[in-house]
Design a protein around this motif. Structure first.
Motif, PDB file in Angstrom:
ATOM      1  N   ASP A 159      -3.386  -4.990   3.681  1.00 28.23           N
ATOM      2  CA  ASP A 159      -3.537  -6.335   3.121  1.00 28.23           C
ATOM      3  C   ASP A 159      -2.633  -7.294   3.888  1.00 28.23           C
ATOM      4  O   ASP A 159      -1.455  -6.996   4.111  1.00 28.23           O
ATOM      5  CB  ASP A 159      -3.174  -6.351   1.641  1.00 28.23           C
ATOM      6  N   THR A 160      -3.187  -8.438   4.288  1.00 26.90           N
ATOM      7  CA  THR A 160      -2.393  -9.441   5.005  1.00 26.90           C
ATOM      8  C   THR A 160      -2.557 -10.775   4.289  1.00 26.90           C
ATOM      9  O   THR A 160      -3.421 -11.574   4.618  1.00 26.90           O
ATOM     10  CB  THR A 160      -2.834  -9.557   6.477  1.00 26.90           C
ATOM     11  N   SER A 161      -1.706 -10.999   3.307  1.00 30.25           N
ATOM     12  CA  SER A 161      -1.764 -12.225   2.508  1.00 30.25           C
ATOM     13  C   SER A 161      -1.028 -13.345   3.249  1.00 30.25           C
ATOM     14  O   SER A 161      -0.596 -13.173   4.384  1.00 30.25           O
ATOM     15  CB  SER A 161      -1.126 -11.993   1.145  1.00 30.25           C
ATOM     16  N   CYS A 162      -0.859 -14.465   2.589  1.00 34.48           N
ATOM     17  CA  CYS A 162      -0.201 -15.596   3.258  1.00 34.48           C
ATOM     18  C   CYS A 162       1.262 -15.329   3.587  1.00 34.48           C
ATOM     19  O   CYS A 162       1.803 -15.931   4.508  1.00 34.48           O
ATOM     20  CB  CYS A 162      -0.323 -16.843   2.388  1.00 34.48           C
ATOM     21  N   TYR A 163       1.932 -14.401   2.822  1.00 37.66           N
ATOM     22  CA  TYR A 163       3.363 -14.253   3.036  1.00 37.66           C
ATOM     23  C   TYR A 163       3.860 -12.813   3.088  1.00 37.66           C
ATOM     24  O   TYR A 163       5.069 -12.592   3.117  1.00 37.66           O
ATOM     25  CB  TYR A 163       4.134 -15.042   1.960  1.00 37.66           C
ATOM     26  N   THR A 164       2.961 -11.825   3.100  1.00 35.56           N
ATOM     27  CA  THR A 164       3.396 -10.430   3.186  1.00 35.56           C
ATOM     28  C   THR A 164       2.391  -9.607   3.977  1.00 35.56           C
ATOM     29  O   THR A 164       1.187  -9.682   3.721  1.00 35.56           O
ATOM     30  CB  THR A 164       3.551  -9.793   1.793  1.00 35.56           C
ATOM     31  N   THR A 165       2.896  -8.831   4.946  1.00 40.31           N
ATOM     32  CA  THR A 165       2.077  -7.837   5.631  1.00 40.31           C
ATOM     33  C   THR A 165       2.283  -6.513   4.910  1.00 40.31           C
ATOM     34  O   THR A 165       3.421  -6.069   4.745  1.00 40.31           O
ATOM     35  CB  THR A 165       2.510  -7.670   7.101  1.00 40.31           C
ATOM     36  N   SER A 166       1.195  -5.873   4.468  1.00 40.14           N
ATOM     37  CA  SER A 166       1.321  -4.679   3.628  1.00 40.14           C
ATOM     38  C   SER A 166       0.392  -3.569   4.092  1.00 40.14           C
ATOM     39  O   SER A 166      -0.771  -3.817   4.420  1.00 40.14           O
ATOM     40  CB  SER A 166       0.990  -5.010   2.173  1.00 40.14           C
ATOM     41  N   VAL A 167       0.916  -2.337   4.079  1.00 38.72           N
ATOM     42  CA  VAL A 167       0.122  -1.131   4.326  1.00 38.72           C
ATOM     43  C   VAL A 167       0.578  -0.095   3.308  1.00 38.72           C
ATOM     44  O   VAL A 167       1.781   0.031   3.040  1.00 38.72           O
ATOM     45  CB  VAL A 167       0.328  -0.590   5.755  1.00 38.72           C
ATOM     46  N   ALA A 168      -0.366   0.639   2.725  1.00 41.46           N
ATOM     47  CA  ALA A 168      -0.001   1.646   1.717  1.00 41.46           C
ATOM     48  C   ALA A 168      -0.918   2.850   1.827  1.00 41.46           C
ATOM     49  O   ALA A 168      -2.056   2.756   2.308  1.00 41.46           O
ATOM     50  CB  ALA A 168      -0.080   1.051   0.312  1.00 41.46           C
ATOM     51  N   ILE A 169      -0.395   3.976   1.357  1.00 50.26           N
ATOM     52  CA  ILE A 169      -1.190   5.206   1.248  1.00 50.26           C
ATOM     53  C   ILE A 169      -1.126   5.677  -0.192  1.00 50.26           C
ATOM     54  O   ILE A 169      -0.052   5.727  -0.801  1.00 50.26           O
ATOM     55  CB  ILE A 169      -0.653   6.317   2.171  1.00 50.26           C
ATOM     56  N   THR A 170      -2.282   6.032  -0.752  1.00 49.69           N
ATOM     57  CA  THR A 170      -2.332   6.636  -2.083  1.00 49.69           C
ATOM     58  C   THR A 170      -3.070   7.970  -2.008  1.00 49.69           C
ATOM     59  O   THR A 170      -3.884   8.203  -1.105  1.00 49.69           O
ATOM     60  CB  THR A 170      -3.044   5.732  -3.104  1.00 49.69           C
ATOM     61  N   SER A 171      -2.788   8.810  -2.968  1.00 48.45           N
ATOM     62  CA  SER A 171      -3.479  10.093  -3.073  1.00 48.45           C
ATOM     63  C   SER A 171      -3.468  10.533  -4.527  1.00 48.45           C
ATOM     64  O   SER A 171      -2.411  10.523  -5.168  1.00 48.45           O
ATOM     65  CB  SER A 171      -2.784  11.150  -2.209  1.00 48.45           C
ATOM     66  N   GLY A 172      -4.616  10.870  -5.058  1.00 46.65           N
ATOM     67  CA  GLY A 172      -4.684  11.310  -6.443  1.00 46.65           C
ATOM     68  C   GLY A 172      -4.194  10.269  -7.421  1.00 46.65           C
ATOM     69  O   GLY A 172      -3.656  10.601  -8.471  1.00 46.65           O
ATOM     70  N   GLY A 173      -4.368   8.988  -7.089  1.00 45.98           N
ATOM     71  CA  GLY A 173      -3.920   7.933  -7.980  1.00 45.98           C
ATOM     72  C   GLY A 173      -2.412   7.716  -7.965  1.00 45.98           C
ATOM     73  O   GLY A 173      -1.878   7.022  -8.824  1.00 45.98           O
ATOM     74  N   GLU A 174      -1.714   8.276  -6.966  1.00 43.25           N
ATOM     75  CA  GLU A 174      -0.276   8.088  -6.832  1.00 43.25           C
ATOM     76  C   GLU A 174       0.041   7.438  -5.490  1.00 43.25           C
ATOM     77  O   GLU A 174      -0.673   7.639  -4.508  1.00 43.25           O
ATOM     78  CB  GLU A 174       0.459   9.431  -6.930  1.00 43.25           C
TER      79      GLU A 174
END
Length: 320
Positions: free
Chosen positions: A6-21
């Motif tokens: 996700d690249t919003s107006c004020y934060t660059t974000s990357v995430a990994i989830t697995s099994g809802g965690e």
């Protein structure tokens, strides 16, 4: 494991989830010059393009360390899932997401920033994943009340806007007053800190609400005028947060009354504010006692890629 970008107006974000965690959650705030009220889209896009390679490299290292594969990728490509919804900053997440998915030979889910907020908020609040609810999306770029239906398997959220701001967003109101006080942008956390030392009722700022429509331009002018007249910053900060909280509480009450929906989800950066949470909870417990109110956890109320990663998996990532 599922990867979200996700690249919003004020934060660059990357995430990994697995099994809802959440397996990994990486965020880099964009740099805003002192005294500025934000970034031009071109400058924000440049920072995202600069930030994403290191974040993605770190996310892949996490996956390798766990000896797990990325099975699916989701990237925010627009502010909302609507024709004509566009903002240049999302070219970064969309482009990098497409490249990563192609390189891995995995599917790419193109989602909206709004859907990612809803998903992260619902997941972090423990909200039941069924039926219909209202969602208040409250941030620097958005002040909207949404009528939301949970999706079927693989489908998007069904979202309809039923209320929101006529002018400034709640976060813009807070930031304009905060920057005028000399606070760093975004000003929300520091304004909240100042407000704790403020004396309630010393400064009065109007609340402008008509049904499910709110206006913050008049209250903003009133707050700036109070500062010019010498009011203490702490008292103005307290009045600003009280004005925002009361306005959105009334807006939510009107929306819940007109729809008879049994639940409300509150998310977005401004939604992490303690005054907003207390006021909305108190107002609705009195006005709509049968309505369940769910708040995104503060760390997932702000811009993040966790919601995107959740939306990358089967059944939207909760049970992958």
């Amino acid at each position: 494991m599922n990867l979200g970008i996700d690249t919003s107006c004020y934060t660059t974000s990357v995430a990994i989830t697995s099994g809802g965690e959440v397996v990994w959650d990486g965020r880099v705030p964009l740099v805003v010059s002192d005294g500025a009220l934000g970034l031009r889209q071109s400058d924000a896009l440049f920072q995202h393009v600069r930030n994403l390679p290191a974040l993605l490299e770190e996310s892949f290292a996490v996956a390798r360390a766990r000896e797990s594969d990325i099975r699916s990728v989701a990237a925010s490509v627009s502010p909302r899932r609507a024709e004509g919804s566009y903002m240049p900053v999302f070219l970064a997440s969309g482009g990098f997401g497409q490249s990563v998915a192609a390189a891995l030979g995995k599917p790419l889910h193109r989602i909206s920033h709004q859907e990612a907020h809803i998903a992260a908020g619902a997941w972090s609040s423990g909200m039941p994943r069924t039926g219909r609810f209202l969602a208040l999306h409250l941030s620097g770029g958005t002040t909207e009340l949404l009528d939301v239906h949970w999706p079927g398997e693989g489908g998007p959220f069904d979202v309809r806007i039923i209320g929101g701001t006529d002018d400034l967003n709640a976060g813009q109101f807070i930031d304009r007053v905060g920057v005028a006080m000399g606070l760093p942008f975004p000003a929300g956390p520091e304004l909240e800190r100042l407000a704790r030392a403020g004396e309630s009722g010393t400064v009065r700022i109007p609340v402008s609400v008509r049904g499910t429509s709110v206006s913050f331009s008049g209250p903003c002018s009133s707050a700036l005028r109070a500062l010019e007249l010498g009011a203490r910053r702490e008292d103005v900060a307290s009045a600003v947060l009280s004005s925002v909280a009361e306005a959105v509480a009334r807006m939510c009450a009107a929306g819940l009354s007109s729809t008879e929906v049994p639940a409300l989800l509150v998310s977005g950066g401004v939604a992490s504010n303690a005054v907003v949470r207390r006021t909305v909870t108190a107002a609705l417990s009195e006005d709509r006692p049968s309505v369940r109110v769910y708040f995104a956890k503060p760390e997932y109320a702000r811009d993040n890629a966790v919601g995107a990663a959740l939306l990358a998996g089967p059944m939207w990532g909760w049970d992958d």
